[in-house]
Motif scaffolding. Structure first.
Motif, PDB file in Angstrom:
ATOM      1  N   UNK A 128      44.548  36.970  43.257  1.00  0.00           N
ATOM      2  CA  UNK A 128      43.609  38.080  43.144  1.00  0.00           C
ATOM      3  C   UNK A 128      43.022  38.101  41.736  1.00  0.00           C
ATOM      4  N   UNK A 129      41.784  38.522  41.641  1.00  0.00           N
ATOM      5  CA  UNK A 129      41.111  38.621  40.351  1.00  0.00           C
ATOM      6  C   UNK A 129      40.152  39.803  40.411  1.00  0.00           C
ATOM      7  N   UNK A 130      39.545  40.096  39.276  1.00  0.00           N
ATOM      8  CA  UNK A 130      38.571  41.177  39.200  1.00  0.00           C
ATOM      9  C   UNK A 130      37.199  40.609  38.876  1.00  0.00           C
ATOM     10  N   UNK A 131      36.193  41.145  39.538  1.00  0.00           N
ATOM     11  CA  UNK A 131      34.817  40.770  39.228  1.00  0.00           C
ATOM     12  C   UNK A 131      34.337  41.568  38.018  1.00  0.00           C
ATOM     13  N   UNK A 132      33.798  40.864  37.045  1.00  0.00           N
ATOM     14  CA  UNK A 132      33.248  41.553  35.875  1.00  0.00           C
ATOM     15  C   UNK A 132      32.007  42.344  36.285  1.00  0.00           C
ATOM     16  N   UNK A 133      31.748  43.409  35.562  1.00  0.00           N
ATOM     17  CA  UNK A 133      30.553  44.232  35.782  1.00  0.00           C
ATOM     18  C   UNK A 133      30.479  44.787  37.205  1.00  0.00           C
ATOM     19  N   UNK A 134      31.659  45.026  37.816  1.00  0.00           N
ATOM     20  CA  UNK A 134      31.653  45.589  39.172  1.00  0.00           C
ATOM     21  C   UNK A 134      32.612  46.762  39.292  1.00  0.00           C
ATOM     22  N   UNK A 135      33.016  47.310  38.146  1.00  0.00           N
ATOM     23  CA  UNK A 135      33.955  48.419  38.187  1.00  0.00           C
ATOM     24  C   UNK A 135      35.358  48.017  38.577  1.00  0.00           C
ATOM     25  N   UNK A 136      35.717  46.753  38.323  1.00  0.00           N
ATOM     26  CA  UNK A 136      37.086  46.310  38.636  1.00  0.00           C
ATOM     27  C   UNK A 136      37.301  45.952  40.082  1.00  0.00           C
ATOM     28  N   UNK A 137      36.270  45.543  40.814  1.00  0.00           N
ATOM     29  CA  UNK A 137      36.425  45.184  42.226  1.00  0.00           C
ATOM     30  C   UNK A 137      37.360  43.983  42.366  1.00  0.00           C
ATOM     31  N   UNK A 138      38.306  44.082  43.312  1.00  0.00           N
ATOM     32  CA  UNK A 138      39.280  43.019  43.535  1.00  0.00           C
ATOM     33  C   UNK A 138      38.729  41.986  44.516  1.00  0.00           C
ATOM     34  N   UNK A 139      38.954  40.715  44.193  1.00  0.00           N
ATOM     35  CA  UNK A 139      38.558  39.616  45.065  1.00  0.00           C
ATOM     36  C   UNK A 139      39.720  38.633  45.153  1.00  0.00           C
ATOM     37  N   UNK A 140      39.681  37.776  46.172  1.00  0.00           N
ATOM     38  CA  UNK A 140      40.719  36.756  46.379  1.00  0.00           C
ATOM     39  C   UNK A 140      40.076  35.379  46.278  1.00  0.00           C
ATOM     40  N   UNK A 141      40.678  34.499  45.488  1.00  0.00           N
ATOM     41  CA  UNK A 141      40.143  33.150  45.272  1.00  0.00           C
ATOM     42  C   UNK A 141      40.493  32.261  46.459  1.00  0.00           C
ATOM     43  N   UNK A 142      39.474  31.579  47.023  1.00  0.00           N
ATOM     44  CA  UNK A 142      39.772  30.619  48.082  1.00  0.00           C
ATOM     45  C   UNK A 142      39.272  29.213  47.761  1.00  0.00           C
ATOM     46  N   UNK A 143      38.586  29.021  46.641  1.00  0.00           N
ATOM     47  CA  UNK A 143      38.214  27.674  46.222  1.00  0.00           C
ATOM     48  C   UNK A 143      37.753  27.722  44.765  1.00  0.00           C
ATOM     49  N   UNK A 144      37.729  26.557  44.145  1.00  0.00           N
ATOM     50  CA  UNK A 144      37.314  26.419  42.747  1.00  0.00           C
ATOM     51  C   UNK A 144      36.343  25.251  42.651  1.00  0.00           C
ATOM     52  N   UNK A 145      35.264  25.433  41.906  1.00  0.00           N
ATOM     53  CA  UNK A 145      34.295  24.365  41.724  1.00  0.00           C
ATOM     54  C   UNK A 145      34.392  23.764  40.340  1.00  0.00           C
ATOM     55  N   UNK A 146      34.442  22.437  40.277  1.00  0.00           N
ATOM     56  CA  UNK A 146      34.501  21.774  38.980  1.00  0.00           C
ATOM     57  C   UNK A 146      33.240  20.954  38.771  1.00  0.00           C
ATOM     58  N   UNK A 147      32.796  20.908  37.521  1.00  0.00           N
ATOM     59  CA  UNK A 147      31.582  20.195  37.156  1.00  0.00           C
ATOM     60  C   UNK A 147      31.827  19.406  35.880  1.00  0.00           C
ATOM     61  N   UNK A 148      31.034  18.349  35.718  1.00  0.00           N
ATOM     62  CA  UNK A 148      31.152  17.519  34.529  1.00  0.00           C
ATOM     63  C   UNK A 148      30.175  18.016  33.471  1.00  0.00           C
TER      64      UNK A 148
END
Length: 455
Positions: A101-121
């Protein structure tokens, strides 16, 4: 060969093949190793955890990956075959970061759940975790249960509809902290097509915390299949962290021989409590198996071989061994017995091997073609006798009967191998620590320079 995409999502790497420059597959991706850095700096990707035969996890530095193609990772052919060990400064993207779980910035602390991560070079050719795919809290993957309490049927993973977002790494907070009670649905989804032995290897390499969370998220049948492939210490640890009612459900889903072996590792009080909670028809064969010494035919046998009556036809016998859930060693033959057809059966009459079934007309009675020349074995015979019997007659299983000639079960060649191999055979894997295509010391030095560097 296509060009490496500018962005790669790590969950899509799970299980894809890894090839050297000549096109030979050396293994499959099991995880991505990252190093967390102080905010607002994005995590740096250090490399991939690759599983090479037989079930050995090794580290492939990201600097040696030349291409990420659709369904494949290509590397430069140099890899250190030393077993991967995660360091304290490292984090596994799939095993530890998904389902956080994490919080979205600039959203009043809205909770979200991570289901993937994107990596870039980056412009400096370093790979960084720059994007996070999240699902708004309450709209993620979950489990659906039918009813509640003892005997509840877990129906598996389901998707609850809800908004998903892909945001910049800097747009979330809270991923750097260890989360108690972390889910595991996204991790399981990433490996949902993986065979049970391979998933067991992934689970074994997780921390005790994540193993418990993955076990809680798996459905009973899948967890049973995975437990059968894990070392005994992991089995006992996982079972001990389950609710006792669910632990009994999972034991009912396991093969009788594997369930009995696991129960045999538990304290007698815990073992009896679990047996008492199981359905009587499931507990009875386990009690019989537990009455035999571990290294005897009775202690190794399964109580669920393929059994047919003498008036069954070849067509009926073939229909039974076609079951996709049947162990291949058990599917190699059927045992002909007088009723009842559940162990302990009526009198054992003989065996029909599947090759013989394939050569006979479908209406033929199995009693007319069964092999009666090879004598069955008794349950008290030792491991050495069973293994010699299988080797002498080139068999993959042997029937076990009691003093009255009733079939009690069958010992398969995989049961024998489990007892002949060292206790830690599931963990030992390959002992070759050398690299391929380059001096091993050079590979070690380059890996240490990457993993030991302060970013």
């Amino acid at each position: 060969m296509t060009a490496t995409p500018s962005r790669v999502f790590v969950a899509r790497l799970a299980g894809i093949a890894v090839f050297d420059p000549s096109g030979d597959q050396i293994g499959r991706v099991r995880d991505v190793v990252v190093m967390m850095r102080p905010a607002p700096r994005a995590p740096r990707v250090l490399g991939l955890v690759v599983e090479v035969p037989p079930h050995r996890l090794v580290f492939l530095p990201i600097t040696r990956v030349t291409h990420f193609d659709a369904g494949a990772v290509i590397f430069d052919g140099r890899i250190n075959m030393r077993r991967f060990e995660k360091r304290g400064s490292e984090t596994l993207a799939l095993g530890e970061m998904l389902d956080r779980e994490a919080e979205l910035a600039d959203s009043g602390g809205e909770r979200v759940v991570v289901f993937d991560l994107g990596m870039e070079q980056s412009r400096t050719r370093d790979w960084l975790i720059t994007k996070v795919a999240v699902r708004r809290a309450g709209a993620g993957l979950g489990h659906r249960w039918a009813g509640g309490g003892r005997g509840t049927a877990r129906l598996g993973l389901r998707r609850r509809h809800g908004e998903t977002l892909v945001v910049d790494w800097g747009a979330i907070s809270g991923l750097r902290m260890v989360e108690e009670g972390q889910g595991a649905a996204s991790l399981i989804a990433a490996f949902e097509r993986m065979r049970a032995p391979d998933l067991a290897n992934v689970v074994h390499e997780l921390s005790a915390k994540r193993r418990a969370e993955v076990a809680a998220a798996l459905d009973d049948q899948r967890l049973a299949d995975v437990l059968e492939e894990l070392p005994e210490d992991d089995q006992v640890e996982i079972l001990g962290k389950l609710d006792v009612d669910r632990a009994a459900d999972v034991l009912e889903e396991m093969g009788p021989d594997d369930a009995a072996d696991l129960l045999g590792e538990l304290p007698s009080e815990q073992r009896e409590r679990l047996l008492a909670l199981m359905q009587p028809e499931d507990a009875a064969p386990l009690r019989r198996l537990l009455s035999y010494a571990d290294d005897t035919a009775g202690g190794m046998m399964t109580t669920e071989p393929v059994i047919v009556s003498p008036d069954a036809t070849v067509a009926e016998a073939l229909a039974q061994i076609r079951s996709p859930d049947l162990n291949p060693a058990l599917a190699a033959q059927v045992y002909v017995c007088r009723p009842p057809n559940e162990t302990p059966t009526g009198r054992y009459l003989g065996t029909v091997h599947f090759q013989r079934l394939l050569r006979e007309p479908p209406p033929t009675l199995v009693s007319a073609i069964c092999d009666t020349e090879l004598d069955p074995l008794r349950p008290e015979l030792p491991l050495e006798t069973v293994s010699s019997y299988l080797a002498t007659y080139n068999l993959v299983s042997v029937p076990i009967v009691d003093e009255n000639g009733r079939l009690l079960g069958a010992v398969t060649v995989d049961d024998v191998l489990d007892h002949l191999l060292p206790d830690d055979w599931r963990e030992s894997g390959m002992d070759d620590d050398s690299g391929t295509g380059v001096d091993a010391e050079e590979v070690d030095a380059e890996e240490e320079a990457l993993r030991g560097k302060e970013w």
